[in-house]
Design an enzyme around this catalytic site. Structure first.
Site: not given
Length: 309
Positions: A61, A126
């Site tokens: 990430d 997201d």
């Protein structure tokens, strides 16, 4: 290892004993999004240790990388570099490790993710459990299908069906059907974001329909493309390895409306046998096309088989 996970080899061994795979999470920056130490300047060491511990999957990430290396998010060289470094180290290990890249779609990652040894790559920011978030992300994937093949997958983020963030999702039942249908047609990773200790009967049926999962897991590895847009309706279609075709008929609007598709638009000829995959039942043959009334934010997922002569 840390105090919460003192025995990583023991952890992966117990997971493997259940017939499952084990995943771990890191970042190319100095800290993960959760504030834990990550892989900045220790990529080789970490890749070797992940393999030694027995992990099968790495989510990598972006998180704090921009705090140590500045650049333009849409500059392909800047976006690629940290993933190229870790990807090359993972491929040198004697263990297969799925490389899940999470950098939110910067620099059109779907066009080059496979070049840095990526297996999946997040294509968006997201997701949240609202119709606006899910539908915006899901329906924005049109055009990404040329870059999908076995081992190389677009990832529009986790599933937000069922019990999420300590409560049931804000998505309606029909919106959850749309969510799972769209991700399945797109051959996206079906990463469950729900708490599996709170799975009710609806969620179990939603996530456990083998005919829908078969669409997602088809070995041909094709992603559905958007075939038609008419008003608030869309039709997406995915070729299957057996010569059949999976088709999703979606209503993005607020009123029940008919959604139609012709065999000509799907580049199909002849009469087709139509099967409703969510209800797991055949609904007969159609000579030229198919039309059905779809409720607000709802979907019908069908599979078309050429009629046997």
């Amino acid at each position: 290892s840390n105090a919460r996970f003192p025995d990583m080899p023991g952890l992966t061994a117990s997971i493997h004993k259940l017939g499952l795979k084990a995943g771990i999470y890191s970042s190319p920056g100095p800290k993960t999004c959760g504030g834990c130490i990550s892989s900045w300047q220790h990529e080789k060491q970490d890749a070797e240790r992940f393999a030694e511990w027995g992990f099968d999957y790495l989510k990598y990430d972006w998180c704090s990388y921009n705090q140590v290396v500045s650049g333009n998010y849409e500059d392909k060289a800047y976006a690629k570099k940290p993933y190229m470094v870790m990807g090359e180290h993972l491929r040198k290990q004697k263990r297969d490790i799925v490389f899940s890249m999470c950098q939110y779609g910067m620099a059109k990652v779907w066009e080059w993710g496979s070049e840095v040894c990526g297996n999946t790559w997040r294509t968006t920011n997201d997701i949240g459990d609202s119709w606006n978030s899910m539908s915006t992300i899901g329906f924005s994937q049109a055009g990404h299908e040329p870059f999908v093949k076995p081992g190389c997958w677009n990832d529009p983020d986790m599933m937000i069906a069922g019990w999420v963030w300590g409560r049931f999702t804000n998505l309606s039942d029909d919106e959850q059907y749309t969510h799972v249908t769209l991700w399945s047609l797109q051959a996206a990773p079906l990463l469950l974001g729900c708490d599996l200790t709170h799975v009710d009967e609806f969620t179990m049926n939603l996530l456990g329909n083998d005919e829908v999962i078969e669409v997602n897991q088809d070995p041909l590895g094709r992603m559905a493309g958007r075939i038609a847009t008419r008003g608030d309706t869309q039709v997406w279609a995915k070729p299957m390895s057996d010569g059949s075709m999976a088709v999703g008929l979606f209503n993005l609007g607020d009123e029940t409306v008919p959604v139609s598709i012709t065999w000509n638009e799907l580049k199909l000829t002849g009469t087709q046998q139509v099967r409703d995959l969510w209800r797991q039942k055949n609904i007969g043959t159609q000579a030229d096309g198919f039309s059905v009334d779809i409720p607000r934010h709802g979907v019908m997922l069908i599979r078309l088989f050429p009629e046997k002569q």
